[in-house]
Design an enzyme around this catalytic site. Structure first.
Site, PDB file in Angstrom:
ATOM      1  N   ASP A  30       0.946  -1.430  -0.095  1.00  0.00           N
ATOM      2  CA  ASP A  30      -0.091  -0.116   0.060  1.00  0.00           C
ATOM      3  C   ASP A  30       0.785   1.467   0.083  1.00  0.00           C
ATOM      4  OD1 ASP A  30      -3.105   0.434   1.092  1.00  0.00           O
ATOM      5  OD2 ASP A  30      -1.873   2.230   1.163  1.00  0.00           O
ATOM      6  N   ASN A  85     -12.898  -2.849   2.730  1.00  0.00           N
ATOM      7  CA  ASN A  85     -13.896  -1.695   2.897  1.00  0.00           C
ATOM      8  C   ASN A  85     -14.664  -1.836   1.582  1.00  0.00           C
ATOM      9  OD1 ASN A  85     -12.619  -0.595   5.095  1.00  0.00           O
ATOM     10  ND2 ASN A  85     -11.138   0.267   3.587  1.00  0.00           N
ATOM     11  N   GLN A  92     -13.833   2.856   1.608  1.00  0.00           N
ATOM     12  CA  GLN A  92     -13.387   2.214   0.148  1.00  0.00           C
ATOM     13  C   GLN A  92     -13.179   3.692  -0.505  1.00  0.00           C
ATOM     14  OE1 GLN A  92     -15.504  -0.590  -1.834  1.00  0.00           O
ATOM     15  NE2 GLN A  92     -13.881  -0.947  -3.464  1.00  0.00           N
ATOM     16  N   VAL A  94     -10.925   3.286  -3.510  1.00  0.00           N
ATOM     17  CA  VAL A  94     -10.408   2.692  -4.822  1.00  0.00           C
ATOM     18  C   VAL A  94     -11.591   1.612  -5.384  1.00  0.00           C
ATOM     19  CG1 VAL A  94      -8.627   1.424  -6.326  1.00  0.00           C
ATOM     20  CG2 VAL A  94      -7.916   3.143  -4.529  1.00  0.00           C
ATOM     21  N   HIS A  98     -10.249  -5.198  -3.100  1.00  0.00           N
ATOM     22  CA  HIS A  98      -8.995  -5.431  -2.724  1.00  0.00           C
ATOM     23  C   HIS A  98      -9.001  -5.634  -1.011  1.00  0.00           C
ATOM     24  CE1 HIS A  98      -9.856  -1.043  -2.385  1.00  0.00           C
ATOM     25  NE2 HIS A  98      -8.915  -1.160  -1.241  1.00  0.00           N
ATOM     26  N   ILE A  99      -8.270  -6.697  -0.551  1.00  0.00           N
ATOM     27  CA  ILE A  99      -8.153  -7.276   0.657  1.00  0.00           C
ATOM     28  C   ILE A  99      -6.912  -6.521   1.092  1.00  0.00           C
ATOM     29  CG2 ILE A  99      -8.019  -9.123   2.079  1.00  0.00           C
ATOM     30  CD1 ILE A  99      -8.960 -10.904   0.184  1.00  0.00           C
ATOM     31  N   HIS A 100      -7.095  -5.612   2.370  1.00  0.00           N
ATOM     32  CA  HIS A 100      -5.716  -5.111   3.087  1.00  0.00           C
ATOM     33  C   HIS A 100      -5.234  -6.194   3.957  1.00  0.00           C
ATOM     34  CE1 HIS A 100      -6.730  -0.668   2.381  1.00  0.00           C
ATOM     35  NE2 HIS A 100      -7.889  -1.136   2.058  1.00  0.00           N
TER      36      HIS A 100
HETATM   37  P1  DGP Z   1      -9.626   1.816   0.315  1.00  0.00           P
HETATM   38  O1  DGP Z   1      -9.571   2.983   1.323  1.00  0.00           O
HETATM   39  O2  DGP Z   1      -9.944   0.352   1.008  1.00  0.00           O
HETATM   40  O3  DGP Z   1     -10.104   1.971  -0.897  1.00  0.00           O
HETATM   41  O4  DGP Z   1      -7.735   1.359  -0.210  1.00  0.00           O
HETATM   42  C1  DGP Z   1      -7.387   1.741  -0.935  1.00  0.00           C
HETATM   43  C2  DGP Z   1      -5.847   1.884  -0.750  1.00  0.00           C
HETATM   44  O5  DGP Z   1      -4.918   1.709  -1.751  1.00  0.00           O
HETATM   45  C3  DGP Z   1      -5.331   2.937   0.186  1.00  0.00           C
HETATM   46  O6  DGP Z   1      -4.944   2.303   1.593  1.00  0.00           O
HETATM   47  C4  DGP Z   1      -4.084   3.570  -0.580  1.00  0.00           C
HETATM   48  C5  DGP Z   1      -4.000   2.739  -1.461  1.00  0.00           C
HETATM   49  N1  DGP Z   1      -3.502   3.255  -2.688  1.00  0.00           N
HETATM   50  C6  DGP Z   1      -4.217   4.044  -3.477  1.00  0.00           C
HETATM   51  N2  DGP Z   1      -3.583   4.646  -4.595  1.00  0.00           N
HETATM   52  C7  DGP Z   1      -2.503   3.772  -4.585  1.00  0.00           C
HETATM   53  C8  DGP Z   1      -1.548   3.526  -5.578  1.00  0.00           C
HETATM   54  O7  DGP Z   1      -1.262   4.069  -6.556  1.00  0.00           O
HETATM   55  N3  DGP Z   1      -0.485   2.702  -5.168  1.00  0.00           N
HETATM   56  C9  DGP Z   1      -0.416   1.944  -4.115  1.00  0.00           C
HETATM   57  N4  DGP Z   1       0.642   1.050  -3.936  1.00  0.00           N
HETATM   58  N5  DGP Z   1      -1.474   1.987  -3.322  1.00  0.00           N
HETATM   59  C10 DGP Z   1      -2.433   2.806  -3.465  1.00  0.00           C
END
Ligand code: DGP
Length: 112
Positions: A30, A85, A92, A94, A98-100
Site C-alpha cells: 500500500d 472496505n 473504500q 479505490v 482489494h483485501i488489506h
Molecule cells: P480503500 O480505502 O480500502 O479503498 O483502500 C485503498 C488503498 O489503496 C489505500 O490504503 C491507499 C492505496 N492506494 C491508493 N492508490 C495507490 C497507488 O497508486 N499505489 C499503491 N501501491 N497503493 C495505492
C-alpha cells in the site's frame, strides 16, 4: 467496467512494489501504509466492490484469501488483520476489490 489505478498497476502502467503475482491475483504494498506491513491483495478481474461479486466469483474469492494467507506468511506475520472496505461510507476509496493485509503491530477492536 471503469478501470481504476489498480488496473494500471496490473498492466504495469503505474509502478508499485509487487510482492506476489499469479494468473488471477496481484499483491503489492500500500502506498500509504497503516502498519509496518500493509499489502493489498487484488483480483486481476475487475470487481468494483465485494458486493458486486456473484456466485461465479466463488473460486476467485477463496483464492484471494489463500493468497492473503500466503503473503502474510511470506512477510513473516503470525498475527495479521484482513480488511475489506465495501463502499465509500465503509472507507473504500479505490473501486477495485482489494483485501488489506495488515501486520507488524497490535490492532485494537472494534475498528474506528
Ligand atoms: P480503500 O480505502 O480500502 O479503498 O483502500 C485503498 C488503498 O489503496 C489505500 O490504503 C491507499 C492505496 N492506494 C491508493 N492508490 C495507490 C497507488 O497508486 N499505489 C499503491 N501501491 N497503493 C495505492
Amino acid at each position: 467496467m471503469t478501470d481504476t489505478l489498480f488496473t494500471k498497476i496490473i498492466n504495469r502502467e503505474l509502478p508499485a512494489d509487487i510482492v506476489y503475482e499469479d494468473d488471477e491475483a496481484l499483491v503489492f504494498r500500500d502506498i500509504n501504509p497503516q502498519a509496518p506491513v500493509h499489502l493489498l491483495v487484488i483480483p486481476k478481474k475487475v470487481i468494483p466492490k465485494l458486493s458486486d461479486s456473484t456466485a461465479e466469483d466463488q473460486q476467485l474469492l477463496g483464492h484471494l484469501l489463500l493468497v492473503a494467507n500466503k503473503v502474510a506468511e511470506q512477510e513473516g506475520l503470525e498475527n495479521f488483520r484482513l480488511n475489506i472496505n465495501n463502499g465509500a461510507d465503509a472507507g473504500q476509496t479505490v473501486f477495485h476489490l482489494h483485501i488489506h493485509v495488515l501486520g507488524g503491530r497490535s490492532f485494537s477492536w472494534p475498528p474506528g
